[in-house]
Design a protein around this motif. Structure first.
Motif, PDB file in Angstrom:
ATOM      1  N   ARG A  36      -0.576   6.477  -3.487  1.00  0.00           N
ATOM      2  CA  ARG A  36      -1.919   6.117  -3.409  1.00  0.00           C
ATOM      3  C   ARG A  36      -2.654   5.670  -1.976  1.00  0.00           C
ATOM      4  NH1 ARG A  36      -0.614   0.604  -7.367  1.00  0.00           N
ATOM      5  NH2 ARG A  36      -0.149   2.213  -9.278  1.00  0.00           N
ATOM      6  N   ALA A  37      -3.754   5.862  -1.684  1.00  0.00           N
ATOM      7  CA  ALA A  37      -4.103   5.979  -0.541  1.00  0.00           C
ATOM      8  C   ALA A  37      -4.757   4.186   0.012  1.00  0.00           C
ATOM      9  CB  ALA A  37      -6.021   6.264  -0.172  1.00  0.00           C
ATOM     10  N   PHE A  38      -4.339   3.682   0.503  1.00  0.00           N
ATOM     11  CA  PHE A  38      -5.108   1.940   0.154  1.00  0.00           C
ATOM     12  C   PHE A  38      -4.792   1.647   2.266  1.00  0.00           C
ATOM     13  CE2 PHE A  38      -0.304   3.751   2.492  1.00  0.00           C
ATOM     14  CZ  PHE A  38      -0.356   2.746   3.420  1.00  0.00           C
ATOM     15  N   ASP A  39      -6.121   0.432   2.175  1.00  0.00           N
ATOM     16  CA  ASP A  39      -5.929  -0.763   3.194  1.00  0.00           C
ATOM     17  C   ASP A  39      -5.014  -0.812   4.035  1.00  0.00           C
ATOM     18  OD1 ASP A  39      -7.302  -2.610   4.648  1.00  0.00           O
ATOM     19  OD2 ASP A  39      -8.776  -2.834   3.230  1.00  0.00           O
ATOM     20  N   PRO A  40      -4.633  -0.460   5.209  1.00  0.00           N
ATOM     21  CA  PRO A  40      -3.836  -1.270   5.898  1.00  0.00           C
ATOM     22  C   PRO A  40      -3.584  -2.599   5.931  1.00  0.00           C
ATOM     23  CG  PRO A  40      -6.057  -1.097   6.685  1.00  0.00           C
ATOM     24  CD  PRO A  40      -5.830  -0.316   5.507  1.00  0.00           C
ATOM     25  N   ARG A  41      -4.340  -3.290   5.819  1.00  0.00           N
ATOM     26  CA  ARG A  41      -4.095  -5.067   4.707  1.00  0.00           C
ATOM     27  C   ARG A  41      -2.974  -5.008   4.435  1.00  0.00           C
ATOM     28  NH1 ARG A  41      -9.924  -8.079   4.070  1.00  0.00           N
ATOM     29  NH2 ARG A  41     -10.104  -5.503   3.170  1.00  0.00           N
ATOM     30  N   PHE A  42      -2.929  -4.209   3.468  1.00  0.00           N
ATOM     31  CA  PHE A  42      -1.339  -4.049   2.640  1.00  0.00           C
ATOM     32  C   PHE A  42      -0.334  -4.495   3.471  1.00  0.00           C
ATOM     33  CE2 PHE A  42      -4.394  -2.443  -0.612  1.00  0.00           C
ATOM     34  CZ  PHE A  42      -4.110  -2.913  -1.544  1.00  0.00           C
ATOM     35  N   ASP A  43      -0.080  -4.328   4.769  1.00  0.00           N
ATOM     36  CA  ASP A  43       0.572  -4.416   5.081  1.00  0.00           C
ATOM     37  C   ASP A  43       0.281  -3.883   6.537  1.00  0.00           C
ATOM     38  OD1 ASP A  43       3.567  -4.622   6.003  1.00  0.00           O
ATOM     39  OD2 ASP A  43       4.242  -4.129   4.709  1.00  0.00           O
ATOM     40  N   GLY A  76       5.043  -5.618   1.451  1.00  0.00           N
ATOM     41  CA  GLY A  76       3.604  -4.689   0.831  1.00  0.00           C
ATOM     42  C   GLY A  76       3.866  -3.407   0.175  1.00  0.00           C
ATOM     43  N   GLN A  77       4.199  -2.771  -0.055  1.00  0.00           N
ATOM     44  CA  GLN A  77       5.226  -1.413  -1.262  1.00  0.00           C
ATOM     45  C   GLN A  77       5.078  -2.613  -2.668  1.00  0.00           C
ATOM     46  OE1 GLN A  77       8.933  -0.788   0.320  1.00  0.00           O
ATOM     47  NE2 GLN A  77       8.740   1.459  -0.336  1.00  0.00           N
ATOM     48  N   ALA A  78       5.796  -3.948  -2.584  1.00  0.00           N
ATOM     49  CA  ALA A  78       5.524  -4.800  -4.035  1.00  0.00           C
ATOM     50  C   ALA A  78       4.036  -4.989  -4.090  1.00  0.00           C
ATOM     51  CB  ALA A  78       5.960  -5.822  -3.981  1.00  0.00           C
TER      52      ALA A  78
END
Length: 630
Positions: free
Chosen positions: A211-218, A425-427
């Motif tokens: 998944r492309a993701f928002d950096p705020r996930f981690d 972040g992975q979770a």
């Protein structure tokens, strides 16, 4: 001419996404209806059995099925009735790989009957017995396939001729005589349920993707590298294929809004990377909750649900429910995030590290947080912990207070992510709906309806949000619209300041909106303002073209409708028609084609509309498309 241009564009879009042009033209002309019943009827007429879905897993970017050069039963296309077994062969590609597919397929007659062949020679065993059985099958005329191993819970079979293999979601065009192609875009189209009916799309289909993701996930740089290389396997239930709702159709409707986390609904999280979870995680949403829970449009704490219902009564009618998106960490309240960390640890950690983890959890005492000089939620301990391998510990985690759960997740992240555990972040990303992983905060997405005349649902079935708001899910918008654009009078803070930029609200402005439910109404001025900045508040042009082609003779309709130079009618053009109450006046505005135009504006051709919608969301790469779904 406007609609003629739209029809041409519809064909071009379908060609871009993999259909041969002659097939695309027959789809747009209405000669090939793409609803599930019509496709399956054609499939059966062509010799495929719609009742027996088989699966093929591969790490390759398949552009055409060719007989495999290897295999214990000889060359051919290998399939299995078990999607889980097929996923083993799909592997776990990088987030942007075009391979790594588990494809639902239909096969022609020979294979369909081979399961009964074991009863023909019950004494067979071993390779020699398998050879005899296959010779028996071929002698009976079943020359297109070979039987799998006897006694297997998920037997494999091989089909000799690739032309006898088609995607479950194929067009099944009897006039097309070319090769059966299943390219990268085809696999993604199958995974996204583009051509399936809402009640059938994706049911049991396994998808593996990053998944492309928002950096705020981690926010940690090294952890972000890890997130980019992590893939997730979801076995979906087929509940999330909701129709697109044009915003113009909502004019005049009141609505209620509250915040929504980004967690996914409608499936089981069964794997992370190359780890198949012993305890799959039930994904219940989030935004998609409203589409798989009949009689409910939302779930939350009892007090919050009461607030929502009170606001709904105040708004009047049966108002719409339009939740807005929270930040990436908003899903930490939902127990799915922590449950994912625990399930991964149980599956992947060594006994020694599990023992260490169990002791750390049992001994853990929360430190709480300080606000206005006062420390809160300190001294909390988990109750009923039986060990990370014991399912009862999941219930203990669910029952723990939210502040304690969040501190426990941080502890597991810091102390055990490098000991076979999973980072927070992975979770977070694992339980996030893919389309929301890199989406903007405070945007609307799913649209439901609240039933104000019904009682609050006391047991929602959601482990994190126990009470339910009575209602139903209606559909979703594919337009990027901020909730503040629908609440132009919104104010925040003690000084009740207006929001400076509704399209780019600040974190403080968004936070103010999370304190309680708000109500508004979709007005003409709001819709005009959205359209003025480029939002398509009307029906999707591809849907318009397909609806015209399916419902009317295109040339006759073109001769009657007002002509425009642009490809689609704007909101300002259809507004007089929408407002017209007198049937004769409305008919006059439509040039005598009121039912047809109503179909253009309101009828959704399930599946076709999503080619444009899903591509905009980046779910698959159009450039990778080849001929498929024939």
């Amino acid at each position: 001419m406007a609609l003629l241009s739209a029809l041409t564009k519809a064909v071009d879009e379908l060609v871009q996404f993999g259909y041969p042009r002659e097939v695309a033209e027959r789809i747009v002309s209405g000669d090939l209806p793409m609803d599930t019943a019509s496709r399956m009827q054609r499939a059966e007429a062509m010799g495929f059995d719609p009742t027996d879905v088989q699966y093929h897993g591969t790490e390759a970017d398949i552009t055409q099925f060719r007989p495999s050069a290897k295999g214990k039963m000889g060359p051919g296309v290998y399939t299995t009735p078990s999607p889980s077994k097929a996923s083993v062969f799909a592997g776990y590609p990088s987030p942007y790989a075009e391979g790594g597919n588990v494809m639902p397929l239909l096969l022609r007659g020979d294979y369909i009957k081979r399961a009964d062949a074991f009863d023909l020679r019950p004494e067979i065993s071993g390779k020699e017995g398998q050879r005899i059985l296959n010779e028996t099958l071929e002698g009976m005329g079943y020359a297109g396939s070979k039987a799998g191993e006897r006694g297997s819970l998920a037997p494999e079979a091989v089909t000799f001729d690739p032309r006898n293999v088609r995607s479950l979601f194929a067009a099944f065009d009897p006039e097309y005589k070319g090769s059966n192609i299943l390219g990268g875009a085809a696999t993604a189209a199958v995974g996204a349920g583009l051509l399936a009916a809402p009640e059938e799309a994706e049911a049991g289909v396994i998808k593996t993707f990053g998944r492309a993701f928002d950096p705020r996930f981690d926010k940690r740089a090294k952890e972000q590298e890890k997130l980019r290389d992590t893939t997730y396997t979801i076995e979906e239930r087929g509940t999330q294929d909701a129709p697109r709702i044009p915003l113009a159709d909502l004019e005049g409707r009141p609505f209620v809004t509250t915040m929504s986390d980004r967690t996914q609904a409608g499936g089981l999280l069964t794997g992370i990377g190359d780890v198949a979870l012993d305890r799959p995680i039930n994904l219940q949403g989030g935004q998609g909750f409203m589409f798989e829970n009949p009689g409910m449009t939302w779930a939350s704490a009892p007090g919050v649900v009461t607030q929502i219902m009170n606001k709904a009564v105040e708004a009047g009618e049966n108002p719409l429910y339009m939740p807005f998106r929270m930040a990436p960490t908003g899903g930490d309240f939902a127990t799915m995030t922590g449950e994912t960390m625990l399930s991964y640890a149980s599956t992947n950690m060594s006994k020694a590290h599990k023992k260490e983890l169990d002791k750390a959890v049992k001994d853990f005492v929360s430190v709480g947080t300080v606000k206005d000089g006062v420390r809160k939620n300190a001294g909390l301990k988990i109750k009923g912990w039986k060990g990370v391998d014991d399912p009862r510990s999941v219930e203990a985690f669910r029952s723990a207070p939210d502040p304690l759960r969040k501190e426990l997740m941080k502890m597991l992240d810091v102390n055990f992510r490098n000991k076979g555990g999973l980072s927070i972040g992975q979770a977070r990303l694992a339980v996030t709906e893919p389309g929301q992983a890199d989406a903007l905060d405070a945007r609307i997405q799913n649209i439901g309806e609240i039933f104000t005349g019904r009682d609050i649902v006391t047991e929602s079935g959601h482990p994190s949000y126990p009470a339910g708001v009575p209602g139903q899910g209606l559909g979703r918008t594919d337009q990027e619209v901020s909730i503040f654009e629908l609440l132009p009078d919104a104010r925040y803070g003690e000084k009740q300041k207006p929001v400076q930029d509704p399209q780019r609200p600040t974190a403080r402005e968004i936070r103010a909106l999370t304190m309680k439910p708000y109500a508004g109404r979709i007005t003409e001025d709001i819709l005009r303002g959205l359209e003025a900045r480029g939002v398509n508040v009307n029906a999707n042009p591809i849907v318009t073209a397909a609806a015209v082609a399916a419902g009317q003779e295109a040339e006759g309709l073109l001769a009657q409708l007002p002509q425009k130079d642009t490809e689609a009618y704007n909101y300002s053009d259809v507004l007089p028609i929408k407002r017209s109450k007198d049937p004769e006046e409305r008919e006059g505005l439509l040039g005598g084609y009121s039912p047809a135009y109503t179909g253009i504006v309101e009828d959704m051709v399930e599946g076709l509309l999503k080619f444009s919608t899903q591509a905009k969301r980046g779910i698959y790469n159009p450039a990778a498309a080849t001929e498929f779904l024939l």
